[in-house]
Design a protein around this motif. Sequence first.
Motif, PDB file in Angstrom:
ATOM      1  N   THR A 113       1.081  -1.259  -0.026  1.00 35.11           N
ATOM      2  CA  THR A 113       0.041   0.122  -0.126  1.00 35.11           C
ATOM      3  C   THR A 113       0.886   1.282  -0.044  1.00 35.11           C
ATOM      4  O   THR A 113       0.727   2.275  -0.753  1.00 35.11           O
ATOM      5  N   LYS A 170       0.989   4.223  -2.783  1.00 34.02           N
ATOM      6  CA  LYS A 170       0.617   5.588  -2.523  1.00 34.02           C
ATOM      7  C   LYS A 170       1.888   6.458  -2.950  1.00 34.02           C
ATOM      8  O   LYS A 170       1.539   7.537  -3.396  1.00 34.02           O
ATOM      9  N   ASN A 178      -6.894   2.224   4.972  1.00 34.60           N
ATOM     10  CA  ASN A 178      -6.164   3.154   4.215  1.00 34.60           C
ATOM     11  C   ASN A 178      -5.639   2.370   3.109  1.00 34.60           C
ATOM     12  O   ASN A 178      -5.758   3.269   1.915  1.00 34.60           O
ATOM     13  N   THR A 179      -5.607   1.167   3.113  1.00 40.23           N
ATOM     14  CA  THR A 179      -5.469   0.404   1.991  1.00 40.23           C
ATOM     15  C   THR A 179      -6.466   0.674   0.976  1.00 40.23           C
ATOM     16  O   THR A 179      -6.463   0.820  -0.442  1.00 40.23           O
ATOM     17  N   ILE A 202      -6.396   3.955  -0.692  1.00 40.99           N
ATOM     18  CA  ILE A 202      -5.349   4.080  -1.574  1.00 40.99           C
ATOM     19  C   ILE A 202      -5.810   3.359  -3.031  1.00 40.99           C
ATOM     20  O   ILE A 202      -5.534   3.783  -4.063  1.00 40.99           O
ATOM     21  N   GLU A 208      -8.290   5.482  -4.987  1.00 40.95           N
ATOM     22  CA  GLU A 208      -7.650   6.723  -5.585  1.00 40.95           C
ATOM     23  C   GLU A 208      -7.126   6.173  -6.607  1.00 40.95           C
ATOM     24  O   GLU A 208      -7.042   6.827  -7.884  1.00 40.95           O
ATOM     25  N   THR A 209      -6.390   4.996  -6.669  1.00 37.74           N
ATOM     26  CA  THR A 209      -5.618   4.603  -7.820  1.00 37.74           C
ATOM     27  C   THR A 209      -6.500   4.198  -8.997  1.00 37.74           C
ATOM     28  O   THR A 209      -6.593   4.410 -10.005  1.00 37.74           O
TER      29      THR A 209
END
Length: 299
Positions: free
Chosen positions: A44, A48, A84-85, A88, A91-92
């Motif tokens: 991750t 990021k 959090n993963t 990310i 967002e990816t």
Amino acid sequence: TSIYESHDQYSKALDTLKTLQIDSLVQDFEDLLSFQKFKVEVNTRIAKDSLKIDDFENAEAYISRISPILSELESNGVDDLILNTYKISVETMVKVGKWSDAATKLLILDKEQFDIPTLKYAILSQHDSLKTRLLNNIVESSHILQNVLDTPLSIIFEKMYDQRIIYYDDYLQVLQYYLETNDLGLSKDYISQALSKALVENNLIAASKIYDNCSVKNFAEILQLDEAYVEEIAANMIRDQRLDALIDDISIVIEFNSQKRSSLKEWHGHMIESCTILDKIVDKISQTKPSLADSYLNN
């Protein structure tokens, strides 16, 4: 690595992280769960840092590596690491234009704080069976639609779900909303192109339900878009078998093929034929028994 990241030297941070032979470190952990969490955390972090330097392909590759592990970890609950993963990962997916995947990941979390982005990404998804399932899941949610009632997303979603045509004024309003709530640094062109494409696809499906054909020129005017751009979207949908239609290259007209509409036209033809026969019967009665016909028509 942290020092590099603190100085925005993400390329050097990536080089350091990639030197880790993660799988060879499994014996250093007390149990498999701890090792899996470590593996997720490192991958991750690489994803990021890759996003920081706009290396979206590399970010997607490292997120893909840990996707199978995430489902196992989720069985123990969604902690800060998994949350959090997922952020990310979303967002990816957004940065590479995989809107349906982004919305689906947020749906899995089922948290109200993600209701607006979930709907935003679902609307931008390409029209296919996955999007239909995605929209149905959103409707079944106990909170998503309730939490977006005061936004332009609500109107667009309703029309998209009902497969109704969306017009230019609605497009402008929701585009402005996307731009105002753009928290991932997406460019205006990137957002407007994704939105216009999604709305054109929706309108093509909606038009196919009610029209036999439509000129590309007239169709493009609905959202005030370039004709060539609209024609390209229609051609791609036809090629991918997501739209049952043909494009007449000479007249530049989209010819829709719909079995449902054909049945409706057949029914309409039968109705016209029945009314014609009834008119003839009434005329014949009028000739033979005028008083009876007058009495019938007056009632």
